[in-house]
Motif scaffolding. Sequence first.
Motif, PDB file in Angstrom:
ATOM      1  N   SER A 292       0.813  -1.221   0.000  1.00 13.61           N
ATOM      2  CA  SER A 292       0.000   0.000   0.000  1.00 13.61           C
ATOM      3  C   SER A 292       0.844   1.268   0.000  1.00 13.61           C
ATOM      4  O   SER A 292       0.353   2.353  -0.334  1.00 13.61           O
ATOM      5  N   LEU A 293       2.132   1.163   0.377  1.00 11.06           N
ATOM      6  CA  LEU A 293       3.009   2.318   0.424  1.00 11.06           C
ATOM      7  C   LEU A 293       3.938   2.432  -0.789  1.00 11.06           C
ATOM      8  O   LEU A 293       4.755   3.350  -0.856  1.00 11.06           O
ATOM      9  N   TRP A 294       3.838   1.497  -1.722  1.00 15.23           N
ATOM     10  CA  TRP A 294       4.681   1.569  -2.909  1.00 15.23           C
ATOM     11  C   TRP A 294       4.450   2.884  -3.654  1.00 15.23           C
ATOM     12  O   TRP A 294       3.345   3.425  -3.673  1.00 15.23           O
ATOM     13  N   GLY A 295       5.508   3.390  -4.256  1.00 15.62           N
ATOM     14  CA  GLY A 295       5.374   4.559  -5.109  1.00 15.62           C
ATOM     15  C   GLY A 295       4.799   4.174  -6.465  1.00 15.62           C
ATOM     16  O   GLY A 295       4.501   3.003  -6.738  1.00 15.62           O
ATOM     17  N   ARG A 296       4.658   5.185  -7.320  1.00 16.30           N
ATOM     18  CA  ARG A 296       4.111   4.937  -8.650  1.00 16.30           C
ATOM     19  C   ARG A 296       4.997   5.595  -9.707  1.00 16.30           C
ATOM     20  O   ARG A 296       5.574   6.654  -9.482  1.00 16.30           O
ATOM     21  N   VAL A 297       5.073   4.932 -10.843  1.00 20.11           N
ATOM     22  CA  VAL A 297       5.821   5.429 -11.996  1.00 20.11           C
ATOM     23  C   VAL A 297       4.860   5.638 -13.145  1.00 20.11           C
ATOM     24  O   VAL A 297       4.051   4.752 -13.460  1.00 20.11           O
ATOM     25  N   GLY A 298       4.886   6.799 -13.761  1.00 23.33           N
ATOM     26  CA  GLY A 298       3.998   7.040 -14.893  1.00 23.33           C
ATOM     27  C   GLY A 298       4.124   8.458 -15.399  1.00 23.33           C
ATOM     28  O   GLY A 298       5.018   9.210 -15.002  1.00 23.33           O
ATOM     29  N   SER A 299       3.191   8.838 -16.263  1.00 24.44           N
ATOM     30  CA  SER A 299       3.204  10.183 -16.835  1.00 24.44           C
ATOM     31  C   SER A 299       1.784  10.623 -17.150  1.00 24.44           C
ATOM     32  O   SER A 299       0.919   9.801 -17.463  1.00 24.44           O
ATOM     33  N   GLU A 301      -0.684  11.910 -15.324  1.00 27.42           N
ATOM     34  CA  GLU A 301      -1.793  11.897 -14.369  1.00 27.42           C
ATOM     35  C   GLU A 301      -1.244  11.776 -12.959  1.00 27.42           C
ATOM     36  O   GLU A 301      -0.182  11.185 -12.743  1.00 27.42           O
ATOM     37  N   SER A 302      -1.969  12.300 -11.999  1.00 26.92           N
ATOM     38  CA  SER A 302      -1.530  12.220 -10.615  1.00 26.92           C
ATOM     39  C   SER A 302      -1.563  10.778 -10.125  1.00 26.92           C
ATOM     40  O   SER A 302      -2.522  10.039 -10.397  1.00 26.92           O
ATOM     41  N   PRO A 303      -0.551  10.384  -9.363  1.00 25.56           N
ATOM     42  CA  PRO A 303      -0.600   9.042  -8.779  1.00 25.56           C
ATOM     43  C   PRO A 303      -1.753   8.882  -7.794  1.00 25.56           C
ATOM     44  O   PRO A 303      -2.216   7.765  -7.551  1.00 25.56           O
ATOM     45  N   LEU A 304      -2.231   9.980  -7.247  1.00 24.21           N
ATOM     46  CA  LEU A 304      -3.328   9.902  -6.278  1.00 24.21           C
ATOM     47  C   LEU A 304      -4.671   9.594  -6.936  1.00 24.21           C
ATOM     48  O   LEU A 304      -5.626   9.215  -6.264  1.00 24.21           O
ATOM     49  N   THR A 305      -4.743   9.759  -8.249  1.00 24.01           N
ATOM     50  CA  THR A 305      -5.979   9.412  -8.958  1.00 24.01           C
ATOM     51  C   THR A 305      -5.764   8.205  -9.859  1.00 24.01           C
ATOM     52  O   THR A 305      -6.482   7.999 -10.834  1.00 24.01           O
ATOM     53  N   GLY A 306      -4.751   7.423  -9.538  1.00 25.99           N
ATOM     54  CA  GLY A 306      -4.530   6.172 -10.250  1.00 25.99           C
ATOM     55  C   GLY A 306      -3.556   6.243 -11.392  1.00 25.99           C
ATOM     56  O   GLY A 306      -3.389   5.265 -12.130  1.00 25.99           O
ATOM     57  N   GLY A 307      -2.888   7.378 -11.567  1.00 27.43           N
ATOM     58  CA  GLY A 307      -1.931   7.496 -12.663  1.00 27.43           C
ATOM     59  C   GLY A 307      -0.702   6.637 -12.444  1.00 27.43           C
ATOM     60  O   GLY A 307      -0.207   6.514 -11.331  1.00 27.43           O
ATOM     61  N   GLY A 308      -0.197   6.063 -13.527  1.00 24.75           N
ATOM     62  CA  GLY A 308       1.020   5.269 -13.456  1.00 24.75           C
ATOM     63  C   GLY A 308       0.797   3.877 -12.897  1.00 24.75           C
ATOM     64  O   GLY A 308      -0.325   3.456 -12.635  1.00 24.75           O
ATOM     65  N   ARG A 309       1.895   3.167 -12.710  1.00 28.51           N
ATOM     66  CA  ARG A 309       1.856   1.802 -12.197  1.00 28.51           C
ATOM     67  C   ARG A 309       2.555   1.744 -10.854  1.00 28.51           C
ATOM     68  O   ARG A 309       3.483   2.511 -10.594  1.00 28.51           O
ATOM     69  N   PRO A 310       2.128   0.850  -9.975  1.00 21.94           N
ATOM     70  CA  PRO A 310       2.845   0.696  -8.708  1.00 21.94           C
ATOM     71  C   PRO A 310       4.258   0.189  -8.964  1.00 21.94           C
ATOM     72  O   PRO A 310       4.479  -0.678  -9.812  1.00 21.94           O
ATOM     73  N   GLU A 311       5.222   0.757  -8.244  1.00 19.35           N
ATOM     74  CA  GLU A 311       6.619   0.317  -8.338  1.00 19.35           C
ATOM     75  C   GLU A 311       7.003  -0.342  -7.018  1.00 19.35           C
ATOM     76  O   GLU A 311       7.065   0.324  -5.977  1.00 19.35           O
TER      77      GLU A 311
END
Length: 364
Positions: A292-299, A301-311
């Motif tokens: 649940s604490l993993w960061g996210r990688v993407g472009s 969109e905000s990670p808080l609204t589901g942007g990117g993938r969990p890393e």
Amino acid sequence: MTGTTGTTGTPLRVALIGYGLAGSVFHAPLIATTEGLALDTIVTSNPERQEQARAEFGDGVSFAATPEELWARADELDLIVIASPNKTHVPLATAALKAGLPVVVDKPLAGTAAEARELSALAEERGLLLSVFQNRRWDNDFLTLRKLLDEGELGDVWRFESRFERWRPQPKGGWRESGDPAEIGGLLYDLGSHVVDQALVLFGPAASVYAETDVRRPGAQTDDDTFIAITHTNGVRSHLYVSATTAQLGPRFRVLGSAAGYVKHGLDPQEADLREGKRPGATAEWGVEPESLWGRVGSGESPLTGGGRPEPTLPGAYPAYYAAIAAALRDGAPNPVTAQEAAAALDVLEAARRSATEGTVVSL
């Protein structure tokens, strides 16, 4: 550089100076659980701290009231670890090196880059190891970010944002919050030592520095809310925040590149676990955080609204520092954190202080 008298198969005998927060929470447990090292002596004249250490480490640990007792028996020791207040780091490291003993010093190594370079020269002259405990290089998020950069996941990094923020509206007092410059207190040299070191490790030397430091809390005597901007020689810009006055914490890392970004919230769990008495080696899950604490990688969109993938966050690895120290002393392996690296970080911290005072950008 070696400078140790230990022989193969015999643990290296370590003396620890200081048993406050740094000594009791970080150094003593990590030394005691590192293969090839033995916690031999703790320097503290405080009976309560002696009792605390004896309860954890048993009768195998002896105590000294003063560092001078260590120099008198230098031939019985293989490493000195300095975890005493900042203002004592330079004189104690100097004395240890002159006694012929390798040294680990908690950050910051010194109050100035010049002092750090003088210590480095003394260690070089004596052929002794001098290393600086920059444990945050082994934080889970930092290790994960290094992996992403090594794999090129983010493309060319343009901006690195790093926050070490807390909400402590009431000052605790003590030397870390003292307004006396001789104490080398304040967040710039405390948490700032971590975030600056990480930025330099990731993105190389600084070309210029801009900083803002404030004393926000009633009764506070030294900086408790500080911002540092570094322009690296390769063009990357690092924006670093250290604060005790942050009512809403930002992401620990936000790293923006030409291909993607990485956003990570929350602190590595190792310090909290050490404070609670958990120890490396007692569980295979050391340094591991929940998914649940993993960061996210993407472009885009905000990670808080589901942007990117969990890393997946790599496990944190503070024990790796002292394992590297043991290898350096025993086998001549590389010093995990050199005094010259510490001096480069102190160049930035000194420039930041000047920038904040004068309101200007300081070139290095």
